[in-house]
Design an enzyme around this catalytic site. Structure first.
Site, short mmCIF file in Angstrom:
data_model
loop_
_atom_site.label_atom_id
_atom_site.label_comp_id
_atom_site.label_asym_id
_atom_site.label_seq_id
_atom_site.Cartn_x
_atom_site.Cartn_y
_atom_site.Cartn_z
N ARG A 126 0.82 -1.22 0.00
CA ARG A 126 0.00 0.00 0.00
C ARG A 126 0.85 1.27 0.00
O ARG A 126 0.45 2.28 -0.58
CB ARG A 126 -0.94 -0.01 1.20
CG ARG A 126 -2.06 -0.99 0.99
CD ARG A 126 -2.96 -1.05 2.18
NE ARG A 126 -4.18 -1.78 1.84
CZ ARG A 126 -5.00 -2.29 2.74
NH1 ARG A 126 -4.74 -2.14 4.03
NH2 ARG A 126 -6.08 -2.93 2.37
N LYS A 158 -17.26 -17.98 1.16
CA LYS A 158 -18.72 -17.96 1.27
C LYS A 158 -19.43 -17.36 0.06
O LYS A 158 -18.99 -16.37 -0.49
CB LYS A 158 -19.10 -17.12 2.47
CG LYS A 158 -18.71 -17.72 3.79
CD LYS A 158 -19.29 -16.83 4.83
CE LYS A 158 -18.93 -17.18 6.23
NZ LYS A 158 -19.24 -16.03 7.08
N GLY A 174 -8.35 -9.77 -1.11
CA GLY A 174 -7.14 -10.07 -0.35
C GLY A 174 -6.47 -11.40 -0.68
O GLY A 174 -5.28 -11.45 -0.98
N GLY A 218 -12.39 -4.83 -0.01
CA GLY A 218 -13.79 -4.43 0.19
C GLY A 218 -14.23 -3.37 -0.79
O GLY A 218 -15.33 -3.43 -1.35
P1 AMP Z 1 -12.67 -15.03 0.82
O1 AMP Z 1 -12.11 -14.10 1.86
O2 AMP Z 1 -14.14 -15.15 0.83
O3 AMP Z 1 -12.09 -14.76 -0.55
O4 AMP Z 1 -12.19 -16.49 1.25
C1 AMP Z 1 -10.86 -16.87 1.25
C2 AMP Z 1 -10.71 -18.08 2.11
O5 AMP Z 1 -11.49 -19.13 1.60
C3 AMP Z 1 -9.29 -18.57 2.16
O6 AMP Z 1 -8.80 -18.41 3.46
C4 AMP Z 1 -9.41 -20.04 1.79
O7 AMP Z 1 -8.65 -20.88 2.63
C5 AMP Z 1 -10.88 -20.32 1.97
N1 AMP Z 1 -11.34 -21.45 1.14
C6 AMP Z 1 -11.19 -21.61 -0.17
N2 AMP Z 1 -11.69 -22.78 -0.57
C7 AMP Z 1 -12.18 -23.40 0.51
C8 AMP Z 1 -12.81 -24.66 0.74
N3 AMP Z 1 -13.06 -25.51 -0.26
N4 AMP Z 1 -13.19 -24.94 2.00
C9 AMP Z 1 -12.95 -24.09 3.01
N5 AMP Z 1 -12.36 -22.88 2.85
C10 AMP Z 1 -11.98 -22.54 1.62
#
Ligand code: AMP
Length: 420
Positions: free
Chosen positions: A36, A222, A378, A401
């Site tokens: 940054r 999610k 991120g 974000g």
């Molecule tokens: P996000 O912040 O929503 O982009 O999520 C990123 C996180 O999702 C990372 O820390 C990954 O370890 C997790 N992730 C990715 N694939 C999976 C999975 N199949 N099961 C559980 N966690 C996951």
């Protein structure tokens, strides 16, 4: 609104909202990732090379309106000085007599860094100093009090400079004093810095692209975090690739067996709705066809590769499998515009990082062939950096974000304040 490139800073003092909210080592307080800070350098250099002086202001962490040494911006000074090659000044308070004196004595070509803006609750406009059992009336009164004193806070910041530059993309989605209100004090002298300009250019290029096929790759944990983004993208993309933890809500919704993979039970209907909407709009959706399953959420778990919809009880999918890598890579490599947000698996663990690496390579390959690629969020940025592929991607966004909200079609307060 001015364009920074055309603005003359000669003889002026520019107050610049930068995003120096960088990670620090918990013991030594050394900056552990200076992305940054590097992102703000073009704007800082333009101001001083143009004969101006730059007053840099930022937040760091969440001090919630209280002065706390661990959140002091003095910790970032050595990194700024290293990159610029000269000493910068530091005002140990962002407003008040001392800040005023430092700013008044600042000469052309010099840089002043102000102490953390969030040492004042006026920056976020939130009443932090409330008792836990405060009544609704007390809460309301406190809010009015903060809003009132916010005016004084803004006036004091504005009095330090002749022009305002916002280059803090990472906080552009926050309606805070320094990001969306201070601009009012500079009706004829406000502009975006180079970082925000290039972030906007990259995002608009994807959102309004005529270079097709346009492919969005969505991953991460999610569905609920990405629903609005997926919905907005359905009006624009040709292909939607879904991977990561969110896969399993879609697979279960379609009747597949997912064992104990990540799943949002309350989003099953929504997942089906998104698939129907995609079909109606002619968007091709690609879901994983196989996965690397593990018997525990652990770097040393036992693993087995299986079709995506037959995960045994007690097992969970933690990465996409080889067939999926092939399928996704083909779609990506044939795309002309690519947006990637979120990893394909638990890439932090070596055993489950293959899918994310392969996708990063496919995006790099497509870019090499002439596609425009934007990576944001991120974790996907971390993956690209870990693989040393950042310079093989057209644009790597600095704001998680903020990027998500802009791509969802929302107006960001920090952007609107300047664009009008
Ligand atoms: P996000 O912040 O929503 O982009 O999520 C990123 C996180 O999702 C990372 O820390 C990954 O370890 C997790 N992730 C990715 N694939 C999976 C999975 N199949 N099961 C559980 N966690 C996951």
């Amino acid at each position: 609104m001015h364009k920074i490139d055309n603005y003359s800073f000669a003889g002026k003092k520019a107050i610049v909202r930068v995003d120096f909210n960088v990670p620090l080592d918990k013991k030594t307080f050394e900056v552990t990732d200076d992305t940054r800070i590097r992102g703000a350098l073009p704007t800082i250099k333009k101001i001083i090379n143009n004969g101006g002086a730059a007053i840099l202001m930022s937040h760091l962490g969440r001090p919630d309106g209280k002065v706390q040494d661990k959140y002091s911006l003095k910790h970032v000074l050595p990194v700024i000085e290293k990159h610029l090659g000269f000493k910068v000044k530091f005002a140990p308070d962002c407003i008040g007599d001392e800040a005023k004196k430092f700013a008044a004595e600042l000469k052309a070509g010099e840089i002043l860094v102000l102490e953390n803006l969030r040492f004042y609750e006026e920056e976020e406009g939130k009443a932090y100093s409330l008792a836990e059992d405060a009544t609704e009336v007390q809460k309301k009164e406190a809010k009015v009090r903060v809003k009132e004193s916010q005016k004084n806070f803004l006036k004091q910041l504005a009095s330090l400079a002749n022009c305002y530059v916002n280059d803090a993309f990472g906080t552009a989605h926050r309606a805070h004093a320094s990001t969306s209100l201070l601009v009012q004090y500079f009706p004829n002298d406000s502009m975006f810095g180079y970082l925000i300009e290039s972030e906007l250019k990259a995002m608009d290029k994807v959102l309004h692209s005529n270079e097709k096929p346009l492919t969005a790759i969505m991953g991460g944990a999610k569905v609920s975090d990405k629903i609005l983004l997926i919905e907005n993208l359905l009006n624009r993309v040709d292909n939607l690739i879904i991977g990561g933890g969110m896969t399993y809500t879609f697979i279960k919704a379609q009747g597949g067996k997912i064992g104990k993979s990540l799943c949002e039970e309350d989003k099953l209907d929504l997942a089906l709705e998104l698939l129907t909407k995609a079909k109606e709009k002619g968007v091709k959706v690609y879901l994983p066809v196989d996965a690397i399953n593990a018997d525990a959420f652990d770097a040393n778990a036992n693993t087995q590769a299986l079709k995506i919809d037959i995960t045994p009880d007690g097992w969970m999918g933690l990465d996409i499998g080889d067939e999926t890598i092939k399928l996704f890579s083909q779609v990506i490599e044939n795309s002309k515009t690519i947006l990637w947000n979120g990893p394909m698996g638990v890439f932090e663990m070596e055993k489950f990082s293959k899918g994310t690496k392969a996708i990063a390579l496919a995006v790099a390959k497509a870019t090499e062939k002439g596609a425009f690629s934007l990576v944001g969020g991120g974790d996907s940025v971390a993956a690209v950096n870990k693989l040393n592929l950042a310079d093989k991607i057209s644009y790597v966004s600095t704001g998680g974000g903020a990027m998500l909200e802009y791509m969802e079609g929302k107006e960001l307060p920090g952007i609107k304040a300047i664009r009008g």
